[in-house]
Design an enzyme around this catalytic site. Structure first.
Site, mmCIF file in Angstrom:
data_model
loop_
_atom_site.group_PDB
_atom_site.id
_atom_site.type_symbol
_atom_site.label_atom_id
_atom_site.label_comp_id
_atom_site.label_asym_id
_atom_site.label_seq_id
_atom_site.Cartn_x
_atom_site.Cartn_y
_atom_site.Cartn_z
ATOM 1 N N HIS A 200 0.740 -1.204 0.015
ATOM 2 C CA HIS A 200 -0.087 0.025 0.015
ATOM 3 C C HIS A 200 0.858 1.233 0.045
ATOM 4 O O HIS A 200 0.942 1.857 -0.894
ATOM 5 C CB HIS A 200 -1.025 0.183 1.115
ATOM 6 C CG HIS A 200 -1.894 -0.977 1.126
ATOM 7 N ND1 HIS A 200 -2.653 -1.443 0.071
ATOM 8 C CD2 HIS A 200 -2.059 -2.108 2.243
ATOM 9 C CE1 HIS A 200 -3.457 -2.522 0.255
ATOM 10 N NE2 HIS A 200 -3.312 -2.843 1.651
ATOM 11 N N ASP A 251 -5.048 -8.341 -3.844
ATOM 12 C CA ASP A 251 -5.519 -8.045 -2.460
ATOM 13 C C ASP A 251 -6.704 -8.340 -2.111
ATOM 14 O O ASP A 251 -6.876 -9.683 -1.636
ATOM 15 C CB ASP A 251 -5.607 -6.587 -2.383
ATOM 16 C CG ASP A 251 -5.296 -6.160 -0.758
ATOM 17 O OD1 ASP A 251 -5.341 -6.798 0.208
ATOM 18 O OD2 ASP A 251 -5.408 -4.846 -0.467
HETATM 19 ZN ZN LIG Z 1 -3.498 -6.893 2.349
#
Ligand SMILES: [Zn+2]
Length: 367
Positions: A200, A251
């Site tokens: 991220h 994800d």
């Molecule tokens: Zn994750």
């Protein structure tokens, strides 16, 4: 007759495959209310459920052109073995990113000590799984764990993956507990480096991005999930300026389409800069494949073939096909995993041989 175009298979560097079940079903106002639904889904997982649903989702990934996946796994050891069986059956290369979880989450996520965690890692490696170590986040793993896991990864030459800076609240909590931001804490704990991937980094500030750049750490962007969860925009242009390596992951698996991840990544950069072509087509395709393989420590992985006769590519000049794939195609342009054709030199090591399950058949029940 149009033929096919061979490309390196896409590498999905960050997946929580059980979260596929939540698409469309998990409402809530923000990341934290979504997380409550996610925890309930995690709680009901069993080895049998993982074996069944992961094979189905890994087949979807393979049909979409992902031929390797990094599974960020915190559901327990029997479920880790079930995930491996599912990947072999689906014909996808699996790197299991075994998660260290000291506090928070569910009891099934947690180990009593970092020694217990490393014993689990050793057990999985001994059973032939390809493993990366994965302290979940600075929220879930204290400094002593981070330091010990970083030393182990260095000694063993393993990838280290960790979530950081996905949500502002996580940064505020880190600042109040440690007096520094999450990526600063990872740097202090010895966790950054060329084998490390920070997942991220959505809210990383300039100082944190400098730390990633100077240490050679990779960022794994997960744009469709970050959009779905309202995480924010990756600081794409600031990452590009610092030449920080990027890779992508599906994800939460709300979408399984590598072209969409790459298009969204470039789209964020365009919106931020008011310019086009912030990342080149070659760079984007490399983020989707080779950079992900490096992040997972993967030596070689299968290639894919694109259907040049697909309606999405009708009328596109052959030189423009790679750019058109990123700009305007969905994963259904992938016609198959190229039989026997692999990317990268050498052998990927023990446990690497995924079965060839035949033609792509996503959506059909496993036979
Ligand atoms: Zn994750």
């Amino acid at each position: 007759m149009p033929g096919t175009l061979s490309l390196p298979g896409f590498v999905n560097a960050h997946s929580h495959t059980f979260q596929r079940a939540l698409r469309g079903a998990a409402g809530g106002d923000d990341f934290w209310s979504w997380r409550e639904k996610m925890l309930a889904e995690a709680e009901r997982q069993t080895p049998a459920l993982v074996r069944e649903t992961y094979e189905r989702t890994y087949r979807e990934m393979r049909a979409a052109g992902y031929t390797a996946v990094g599974e960020f796994h915190y559901l327990g050891l029997p479920e880790a073995h079930a995930a491996r069986e599912a990947a072999v059956a689906a014909g996808v290369e699996l790197i299991l990113l075994h998660v260290a979880y000291a506090r928070g989450g569910l009891p099934r996520f947690r180990q009593e000590s970092v020694a217990d965690y490393l014993a689990e890692v050793e057990e999985l490696r001994g059973a032939g799984l390809r493993i990366g170590v994965a302290p979940h986040s600075v929220r879930a793993t204290p400094v002593g764990w981070l330091e010990e896991i970083a030393r182990y990864a260095d000694r063993e030459g393993l990838p280290l993956h960790v979530h950081a800076d996905e949500q502002p609240r996580e940064i505020e909590e880190c600042l109040s507990e440690h007096g520094c931001r999450p990526i600063e804490l990872l740097a202090r704990s010895g966790c950054l480096g060329e084998r490390t991937t920070v997942v991220h980094a959505t809210h990383a500030d300039g100082g944190e991005l400098d730390l990633l750049a100077s240490s050679g750490t990779t960022i794994c962007a997960c744009p469709t999930t970050e959009a779905d969860l309202g995480d924010g925009f990756l600081p794409a242009e600031r990452i590009r300026r610092r030449s920080i390596p990027l890779c992508v992951g599906s994800d939460s698996n709300v979408r399984i389409d590598p072209f969409e991840e790459l298009r969204e990544l470039e789209g964020i950069a365009r919106r931020q800069t008011g310019r086009r072509g912030v990342f080149s087509t070659d760079e984007l395709l490399e983020f989707g494949s080779e950079r992900g393989a490096v992040a997972l420590g993967l030596g070689d992985w299968p290639r894919i073939e694109i259907d040049l006769g697909h309606p999405s590519l009708a009328g596109v000049a052959s030189d423009d096909v790679p750019a058109a794939l990123v700009a305007g195609c969905a994963a259904d342009v992938v016609v198959r995993t190229a039989p026997g054709a692999r990317v990268g030199p050498g052998c990927a090591g023990p446990g690497s041989a995924a079965a060839d399950p035949g033609p792509i058949d996503a959506g059909r029940p496993p036979t």
